[in-house]
Design an enzyme around this catalytic site. Sequence first.
Site, short mmCIF file in Angstrom:
data_model
loop_
_atom_site.label_atom_id
_atom_site.label_comp_id
_atom_site.label_asym_id
_atom_site.label_seq_id
_atom_site.Cartn_x
_atom_site.Cartn_y
_atom_site.Cartn_z
N GLY A 249 16.47 10.52 9.83
CA GLY A 249 16.10 10.56 8.31
C GLY A 249 14.68 10.56 7.92
O GLY A 249 14.66 10.56 6.70
N GLU A 291 17.07 8.93 15.98
CA GLU A 291 17.80 10.33 15.93
C GLU A 291 17.02 11.33 14.89
O GLU A 291 17.85 11.71 14.05
CB GLU A 291 19.04 10.27 15.68
CG GLU A 291 20.14 9.53 16.26
CD GLU A 291 21.58 9.51 15.94
OE1 GLU A 291 22.19 9.55 17.06
OE2 GLU A 291 21.87 9.29 15.02
N GLY A 293 15.81 14.67 13.35
CA GLY A 293 15.81 16.02 13.53
C GLY A 293 14.97 16.82 12.58
O GLY A 293 13.98 17.63 13.16
N ARG A 331 18.97 26.05 1.44
CA ARG A 331 18.64 24.56 1.05
C ARG A 331 18.55 24.48 -0.63
O ARG A 331 18.53 23.43 -1.17
CB ARG A 331 17.42 24.21 1.80
CG ARG A 331 18.10 23.67 3.27
CD ARG A 331 16.95 23.00 4.17
NE ARG A 331 16.72 21.84 3.52
CZ ARG A 331 15.70 21.32 2.98
NH1 ARG A 331 14.78 22.24 2.69
NH2 ARG A 331 15.57 19.96 2.30
N CYS A 362 24.22 38.49 -3.68
CA CYS A 362 24.77 38.50 -4.95
C CYS A 362 25.02 37.23 -5.50
O CYS A 362 26.44 37.00 -5.46
CB CYS A 362 25.96 39.66 -4.66
SG CYS A 362 25.38 41.44 -4.68
N GLU A 363 23.96 36.62 -5.93
CA GLU A 363 24.55 35.47 -6.31
C GLU A 363 23.29 34.97 -7.32
O GLU A 363 22.07 35.16 -6.77
CB GLU A 363 24.60 34.11 -5.47
CG GLU A 363 25.74 33.95 -4.52
CD GLU A 363 26.87 33.57 -5.07
OE1 GLU A 363 26.73 32.64 -6.14
OE2 GLU A 363 27.89 34.04 -4.60
C1 LIG Z 1 21.30 14.57 10.52
C2 LIG Z 1 21.55 13.46 11.38
C3 LIG Z 1 20.34 12.99 11.88
C4 LIG Z 1 19.08 13.73 11.76
O1 LIG Z 1 18.69 13.65 10.29
P1 LIG Z 1 17.18 14.16 9.92
O2 LIG Z 1 17.15 13.90 8.57
O3 LIG Z 1 17.20 15.35 10.22
O4 LIG Z 1 16.34 13.30 10.64
C5 LIG Z 1 20.62 11.88 12.81
N1 LIG Z 1 21.67 11.34 13.01
C6 LIG Z 1 22.88 11.57 12.45
C7 LIG Z 1 24.00 10.97 12.98
C8 LIG Z 1 22.88 12.65 11.62
O5 LIG Z 1 23.87 13.23 11.14
#
Ligand SMILES: *Cc1c(COP(=O)(O)O)cnc(C)c1O
Length: 432
Positions: A249, A291, A293, A331, A362-363
Amino acid sequence: MFVSDSLNVNELGHLTIGGADTVEIAEKYGTPVIVYSEDGIRRNCRAFVNSIDKYYNGNGRVLYAGKAFSCLEMCRIMNEEKMGLDVVSGGELYTAVKAGFPTDRIYFHGNNKTYNELKMALEYGVGRIIVDNPDELATLSALAKEMGKTANIYMRIKPGIDAHTHSFIMTGQIDSKFGFALETGEAMECVKLCAETENVNLVGLHCHIGSQIFDVDPFVHAAEVMMKLIADVKAETGIVISELDLGGGFGIKYVDSDKPVEFDAYMKPVSEQVKASAEKYGIDVPFILIEPGRSIAGAEAVTLYTVGNVKKIPDIRTYVAIDGGMCDNPRYILYQSDYTVMCASRANENKDAVVTVAGKCCESGDLIQENAPVQKVEKGDILAVLTTGAYNYSMSSNYNRIPRPEVLMVKDGQVRTIIKRETYEDIIKNDM
Ligand SMILES: *Cc1c(COP(=O)(O)O)cnc(C)c1O
């Protein structure tokens, strides 16, 4: 000026990524095309891994949340960087396995894993399955028993934290579809249920409070809440939880007004909280997982489009239409996300124009950005949208039967294809 160190401007005034000229790339590979910097991705992985080493003496692991952007090459890179991998579906798991990713470093999330997905996870021997609800626990237990296996599991906890982000990407509060609530006692009940359930072994707890979060406080708060839960679990049930997954996150920079902090600025106070809580409650510091992403992949890619028609509506706005849209980047239509837009061939010039970048779907809502400052842009110019490395390709679709773009990776100025451009033939390949 830039959202990532991977971006620059060359002597021709062209935007570069990883040292490669985006205007040349667009000419050679066509548009729309998504271009990643491999060095940038690896740099982000290393920053997180180093942080874990530094603040937890290596007693932890960084998982890449593959949902941000997954493909075979991405999984290979994550493996080389000694990352773990977080998957949320059979498809993400399959991709990782096909890339040769070690399954013991795969963590399987999701609020509604199907029977077949759970079976697949057990067959492949994924490292941890993050259980979302009691029904899933029962299914998993029965399956594992049938297969003669024991599943190492975490429980997903809703720690009840307001993370100050868009409500669609906020996940830690009680009204969320993910996981077990803390306040209601649901989480503790399920811990007890786990203890009585055959063929599962509860080794960890997990939380993920949301996405694109800039504040450090919610992460620190979550760490304290989770450590307290570990202590409560030990006191009430005697079960020792030895692993704590604090989720992802971490916010990144999409536009100038975004002020992300260095990864260390999260890791340090969170680790201090974890240690302080361990001391306060008289428990051991667990093996810590995070985690990321978005913060691994997001700022390390740009999407290049060719400008088609430019529609000036006097006193209202100027629409600059591009050859992609919500099909490759949903997004904006999903959460009005901010983006930095630039004319790739005039990257050094002032942004004197204000335009609305419109997709070709088409939106009416198919926009990439409204009223965005940009350099002069005309038909035929290459428009670059920055920070499109996370939740773009992975959320893409064939809406309007538009083939998905090609994805490129740049390393040391060399460009290679990592996902081929879809063809019209691909579009009809499953049609009967
Ligand atoms: C989406 C998600 C992440 C990654 O979130 P980011 O905002 O991309 O860092 C990590 N853990 C879980 C369980 C998620 O659902």
